[in-house]
Design a protein around this motif. Structure first.
Motif, PDB file in Angstrom:
ATOM      1  N   LYS A 111       0.828  -1.217   0.000  1.00  0.00           N
ATOM      2  CA  LYS A 111       0.000   0.000   0.000  1.00  0.00           C
ATOM      3  C   LYS A 111       0.852   1.251   0.000  1.00  0.00           C
ATOM      4  CE  LYS A 111      -4.307  -1.185   2.146  1.00  0.00           C
ATOM      5  NZ  LYS A 111      -5.250  -0.824   3.183  1.00  0.00           N
ATOM      6  N   VAL A 112       1.895   1.240   0.818  1.00  0.00           N
ATOM      7  CA  VAL A 112       2.771   2.412   0.890  1.00  0.00           C
ATOM      8  C   VAL A 112       3.476   2.616  -0.452  1.00  0.00           C
ATOM      9  CG1 VAL A 112       4.862   3.323   1.949  1.00  0.00           C
ATOM     10  CG2 VAL A 112       3.072   2.316   3.379  1.00  0.00           C
ATOM     11  N   ILE A 113       3.966   1.527  -1.026  1.00  0.00           N
ATOM     12  CA  ILE A 113       4.652   1.640  -2.321  1.00  0.00           C
ATOM     13  C   ILE A 113       3.710   2.221  -3.364  1.00  0.00           C
ATOM     14  CG2 ILE A 113       5.624   0.302  -4.244  1.00  0.00           C
ATOM     15  CD1 ILE A 113       6.714  -1.655  -2.080  1.00  0.00           C
ATOM     16  N   ARG A 114       2.470   1.730  -3.371  1.00  0.00           N
ATOM     17  CA  ARG A 114       1.524   2.197  -4.376  1.00  0.00           C
ATOM     18  C   ARG A 114       1.185   3.676  -4.187  1.00  0.00           C
ATOM     19  NH1 ARG A 114      -3.059  -2.006  -5.200  1.00  0.00           N
ATOM     20  NH2 ARG A 114      -3.745  -1.062  -3.268  1.00  0.00           N
ATOM     21  N   ARG A 115       1.114   4.076  -2.939  1.00  0.00           N
ATOM     22  CA  ARG A 115       0.824   5.497  -2.703  1.00  0.00           C
ATOM     23  C   ARG A 115       1.943   6.383  -3.187  1.00  0.00           C
ATOM     24  NH1 ARG A 115      -1.190   7.485   2.844  1.00  0.00           N
ATOM     25  NH2 ARG A 115      -0.818   9.615   2.121  1.00  0.00           N
ATOM     26  N   ILE A 116       3.184   5.964  -2.860  1.00  0.00           N
ATOM     27  CA  ILE A 116       4.337   6.760  -3.284  1.00  0.00           C
ATOM     28  C   ILE A 116       4.432   6.775  -4.810  1.00  0.00           C
ATOM     29  CG2 ILE A 116       6.853   6.903  -3.200  1.00  0.00           C
ATOM     30  CD1 ILE A 116       6.629   5.660  -0.333  1.00  0.00           C
ATOM     31  N   GLU A 117       4.217   5.617  -5.427  1.00  0.00           N
ATOM     32  CA  GLU A 117       4.222   5.560  -6.899  1.00  0.00           C
ATOM     33  C   GLU A 117       3.196   6.522  -7.479  1.00  0.00           C
ATOM     34  OE1 GLU A 117       5.572   0.900  -7.718  1.00  0.00           O
ATOM     35  OE2 GLU A 117       3.479   1.504  -7.920  1.00  0.00           O
ATOM     36  N   ASP A 118       1.989   6.496  -6.909  1.00  0.00           N
ATOM     37  CA  ASP A 118       0.919   7.366  -7.417  1.00  0.00           C
ATOM     38  C   ASP A 118       1.317   8.833  -7.368  1.00  0.00           C
ATOM     39  OD1 ASP A 118      -0.820   5.445  -8.150  1.00  0.00           O
ATOM     40  OD2 ASP A 118      -2.111   5.591  -6.373  1.00  0.00           O
ATOM     41  N   ILE A 119       1.944   9.230  -6.261  1.00  0.00           N
ATOM     42  CA  ILE A 119       2.341  10.626  -6.117  1.00  0.00           C
ATOM     43  C   ILE A 119       3.344  11.012  -7.207  1.00  0.00           C
ATOM     44  CG2 ILE A 119       3.550  12.271  -4.638  1.00  0.00           C
ATOM     45  CD1 ILE A 119       2.295  10.732  -2.222  1.00  0.00           C
ATOM     46  N   PHE A 120       4.357  10.150  -7.402  1.00  0.00           N
ATOM     47  CA  PHE A 120       5.376  10.511  -8.394  1.00  0.00           C
ATOM     48  C   PHE A 120       4.883  10.341  -9.830  1.00  0.00           C
ATOM     49  CE2 PHE A 120       8.074  10.294  -4.637  1.00  0.00           C
ATOM     50  CZ  PHE A 120       8.801  11.464  -4.805  1.00  0.00           C
ATOM     51  N   LEU A 121       3.976   9.413 -10.046  1.00  0.00           N
ATOM     52  CA  LEU A 121       3.363   9.327 -11.383  1.00  0.00           C
ATOM     53  C   LEU A 121       2.664  10.650 -11.685  1.00  0.00           C
ATOM     54  CD1 LEU A 121       1.934   5.676 -11.405  1.00  0.00           C
ATOM     55  CD2 LEU A 121       3.845   6.562 -12.749  1.00  0.00           C
ATOM     56  N   GLY A 122       2.055  11.235 -10.633  1.00  0.00           N
ATOM     57  CA  GLY A 122       1.409  12.528 -10.787  1.00  0.00           C
ATOM     58  C   GLY A 122       2.395  13.642 -11.119  1.00  0.00           C
ATOM     59  N   PHE A 123       3.662  13.475 -10.732  1.00  0.00           N
ATOM     60  CA  PHE A 123       4.705  14.460 -11.059  1.00  0.00           C
ATOM     61  C   PHE A 123       5.302  14.198 -12.445  1.00  0.00           C
ATOM     62  CE2 PHE A 123       6.017  14.858  -6.267  1.00  0.00           C
ATOM     63  CZ  PHE A 123       4.873  15.595  -6.021  1.00  0.00           C
ATOM     64  N   GLY A 124       4.803  13.187 -13.135  1.00  0.00           N
ATOM     65  CA  GLY A 124       5.322  12.895 -14.475  1.00  0.00           C
ATOM     66  C   GLY A 124       6.447  11.877 -14.507  1.00  0.00           C
ATOM     67  N   PHE A 125       6.670  11.177 -13.399  1.00  0.00           N
ATOM     68  CA  PHE A 125       7.689  10.130 -13.382  1.00  0.00           C
ATOM     69  C   PHE A 125       7.143   8.853 -14.022  1.00  0.00           C
ATOM     70  CE2 PHE A 125      11.062  11.366 -10.159  1.00  0.00           C
ATOM     71  CZ  PHE A 125      10.671  12.679 -10.054  1.00  0.00           C
ATOM     72  N   THR A 126       8.071   7.985 -14.470  1.00  0.00           N
ATOM     73  CA  THR A 126       7.676   6.630 -14.858  1.00  0.00           C
ATOM     74  C   THR A 126       8.397   5.655 -13.928  1.00  0.00           C
ATOM     75  OG1 THR A 126       9.433   6.564 -16.499  1.00  0.00           O
ATOM     76  CG2 THR A 126       7.250   7.171 -17.286  1.00  0.00           C
ATOM     77  N   ILE A 127       7.916   4.435 -13.893  1.00  0.00           N
ATOM     78  CA  ILE A 127       8.463   3.437 -12.978  1.00  0.00           C
ATOM     79  C   ILE A 127       9.491   2.588 -13.716  1.00  0.00           C
ATOM     80  CG2 ILE A 127       7.922   1.439 -11.535  1.00  0.00           C
ATOM     81  CD1 ILE A 127       5.134   2.781 -11.088  1.00  0.00           C
ATOM     82  N   ALA A 128      10.674   2.460 -13.107  1.00  0.00           N
ATOM     83  CA  ALA A 128      11.728   1.624 -13.690  1.00  0.00           C
ATOM     84  C   ALA A 128      12.119   0.554 -12.682  1.00  0.00           C
ATOM     85  CB  ALA A 128      12.945   2.477 -14.051  1.00  0.00           C
ATOM     86  N   GLU A 129      12.736  -0.506 -13.181  1.00  0.00           N
ATOM     87  CA  GLU A 129      13.168  -1.576 -12.287  1.00  0.00           C
ATOM     88  C   GLU A 129      14.540  -2.075 -12.692  1.00  0.00           C
ATOM     89  OE1 GLU A 129       9.964  -4.387 -10.507  1.00  0.00           O
ATOM     90  OE2 GLU A 129       9.273  -3.857 -12.523  1.00  0.00           O
ATOM     91  N   GLY A 130      15.163  -2.807 -11.787  1.00  0.00           N
ATOM     92  CA  GLY A 130      16.459  -3.412 -12.088  1.00  0.00           C
ATOM     93  C   GLY A 130      16.614  -4.691 -11.300  1.00  0.00           C
ATOM     94  N   PRO A 131      17.688  -5.439 -11.574  1.00  0.00           N
ATOM     95  CA  PRO A 131      17.862  -6.760 -10.941  1.00  0.00           C
ATOM     96  C   PRO A 131      18.280  -6.667  -9.470  1.00  0.00           C
ATOM     97  CG  PRO A 131      19.743  -6.243 -12.300  1.00  0.00           C
ATOM     98  CD  PRO A 131      18.767  -5.133 -12.515  1.00  0.00           C
ATOM     99  N   GLU A 132      17.838  -7.662  -8.689  1.00  0.00           N
ATOM    100  CA  GLU A 132      18.245  -7.728  -7.288  1.00  0.00           C
ATOM    101  C   GLU A 132      19.641  -8.341  -7.156  1.00  0.00           C
ATOM    102  OE1 GLU A 132      15.132  -9.565  -4.917  1.00  0.00           O
ATOM    103  OE2 GLU A 132      13.623  -8.302  -5.889  1.00  0.00           O
ATOM    104  N   VAL A 133      19.948  -9.272  -8.034  1.00  0.00           N
ATOM    105  CA  VAL A 133      21.323  -9.785  -8.115  1.00  0.00           C
ATOM    106  C   VAL A 133      22.040  -8.869  -9.097  1.00  0.00           C
ATOM    107  CG1 VAL A 133      22.792 -11.758  -8.678  1.00  0.00           C
ATOM    108  CG2 VAL A 133      20.513 -12.126  -7.667  1.00  0.00           C
ATOM    109  N   GLU A 134      23.026  -8.154  -8.591  1.00  0.00           N
ATOM    110  CA  GLU A 134      23.568  -7.019  -9.343  1.00  0.00           C
ATOM    111  C   GLU A 134      25.082  -7.142  -9.511  1.00  0.00           C
ATOM    112  OE1 GLU A 134      23.584  -4.924 -11.576  1.00  0.00           O
ATOM    113  OE2 GLU A 134      21.997  -3.546 -10.863  1.00  0.00           O
ATOM    114  N   LEU A 135      25.607  -6.423 -10.494  1.00  0.00           N
ATOM    115  CA  LEU A 135      27.059  -6.363 -10.658  1.00  0.00           C
ATOM    116  C   LEU A 135      27.639  -5.335  -9.701  1.00  0.00           C
ATOM    117  CD1 LEU A 135      27.258  -6.425 -14.565  1.00  0.00           C
ATOM    118  CD2 LEU A 135      27.903  -8.271 -12.989  1.00  0.00           C
ATOM    119  N   ASP A 136      28.805  -5.632  -9.186  1.00  0.00           N
ATOM    120  CA  ASP A 136      29.542  -4.678  -8.355  1.00  0.00           C
ATOM    121  C   ASP A 136      29.635  -3.334  -9.080  1.00  0.00           C
ATOM    122  OD1 ASP A 136      31.836  -4.567  -5.978  1.00  0.00           O
ATOM    123  OD2 ASP A 136      32.346  -3.329  -7.718  1.00  0.00           O
ATOM    124  N   TYR A 137      29.794  -3.420 -10.419  1.00  0.00           N
ATOM    125  CA  TYR A 137      29.932  -2.190 -11.209  1.00  0.00           C
ATOM    126  C   TYR A 137      28.752  -1.239 -11.001  1.00  0.00           C
ATOM    127  CZ  TYR A 137      29.927   1.008 -15.129  1.00  0.00           C
ATOM    128  OH  TYR A 137      29.873   2.159 -15.882  1.00  0.00           O
TER     129      TYR A 137
END
Ligand code: PHE
Length: 338
Positions: free
Chosen positions: A105-131
């Motif tokens: 619920k909290v994530i969705r609320r925060i997403e909604d607020i920033f979507l309203g600011f014109g942001f889009t949602i991006a994602e990345g891997p949890e297993v990540e490169l040191d780089y």
């Protein structure tokens, strides 16, 4: 013939018998048809009279058939209705509705607020490169600030991401040279911590990144103020406190005036009047340059917040582990799906 047929019709019991009667008297090979067929053998003077009578008989029989059919259909319907009667006194069956998890619920609320600011949602891997997790964020291999985040390493080059900030570097790299960049990144992150009431080895963060021509620290501050007000109430006050992150310069932490005591001091804000909400700052020129952007022409800001922290604050959950135990006594308290 007519009398015989009508008598037989009286005896008919159901719709199936009625159909047999119709075929027998009125059908193509029925009694009336054979009378009509036999007319060919009659004298020409008799034919019109017999034809007239046969026709009247047909009309009479058809009318009688129609009436009987309607009567039988009515009987059949009444019988069915009697059988299908609904017992409205039966107690209803409880419908169990699921609930959105408080963190969700909290994530969705925060997403909604920033979507309203014109942001889009991006994602990345949890297993990540040191780089991406460190080097591309201005944390070279021997940088002491790596100790700020104890890390689960998989190999020397592969790890569990310690924050969502690597998606900053990934997005800069993937989108080059398209501008503006305006993303938020919700996701799970990992730290080599012992679990207790305020620490978890896995938790959720939401990252934000804006890059464009002429982005200033005042833009960051204004956006954070608007975010805080949409999240916590239109009178919410904020404070930016200087801090340090290797990938932002200058860096700050955002405090909000305690949502419970309004700054006078209480248990929730440990009598400081303020509650820390997120880390932020202007994107370090090195981070931009490493992905090929000209930091003399472009600038940006970034922020990162812990979802559990905010959820604990808003819902007054005092032990972070409660979010992961899935105890229905907690979850039921969020039992409206919105
Ligand atoms: N990644 C930082 C952390 O996990 C938060 C942060 C994000 C700070 C973006 C500045 C800019 O603590």
């Amino acid at each position: 013939l007519q009398m015989q047929a009508l008598a037989a019709l009286e005896e008919v019991q159901g719709l199936e018998e009625l159909e047999a009667w119709r075929v027998g008297y009125l059908g193509k090979k029925g009694e009336l048809s054979s009378v009509l067929r036999a007319m060919g053998t009659l004298d020409a003077t008799e034919r019109p009279l017999v034809g007239q009578i046969a026709n009247d008989v047909r009309i009479n029989l058809e009318q009688a058939h129609k009436k009987q059919k309607e009567a039988l259909q009515m009987v059949a319907l009444q019988k069915r209705e009697a059988q299908e009667k609904i017992d409205i006194t039966l107690p209803g069956r409880m419908q169990w509705l699921g609930a959105a998890h408080p963190l969700h619920k909290v994530i969705r609320r925060i997403e909604d607020i920033f979507l309203g600011f014109g942001f889009t949602i991006a994602e990345g891997p949890e297993v990540e490169l040191d780089y991406y997790n460190f080097e591309a964020l201005n944390l070279p291999k021997d940088h002491p600030a790596r100790d700020m985040q104890d890390t689960f390493y998989i190999t020397e080059e592969i790890l569990m991401r310690t924050h969502t900030s690597p998606v900053q570097a990934r997005t800069l790299q993937a989108r080059y040279p398209e501008l503006p960049i305006r993303i938020i990144v919700p996701g799970r992150v990992y730290r080599r911590d012992d679990d207790d009431a305020t620490h978890s080895h896995a938790f959720m963060q939401i990252e934000g990144l804006v890059v464009d021509r002429g982005v200033r620290m005042s833009d960051l501050k204004g956006m954070l103020l608007e975010f805080a007000r949409e999240m916590f109430g239109q009178n919410q006050e904020i404070r930016l406190r200087p801090s340090f992150f290797p990938f932002t310069e200058p860096s700050a932490e955002l405090d909000i005036l305690c949502i419970y005591c309004g700054g006078s001091g209480c248990r929730t804000c440990k009598h400081t009047g303020f509650i820390e909400i997120l880390g932020c700052g202007m994107v370090h020129p090195n981070v931009l340059e490493m992905q090929g952007y000209d930091a003399r022409e472009l600038s940006g800001f970034a922020f990162g917040m812990g979802v559990e922290r905010i959820a604990m604050l808003m819902y007054r959950v005092e032990d972070i582990r409660q979010f992961y135990q899935n105890d229905v006594r907690l979850l039921e308290q969020f039992s409206t799906l919105a």
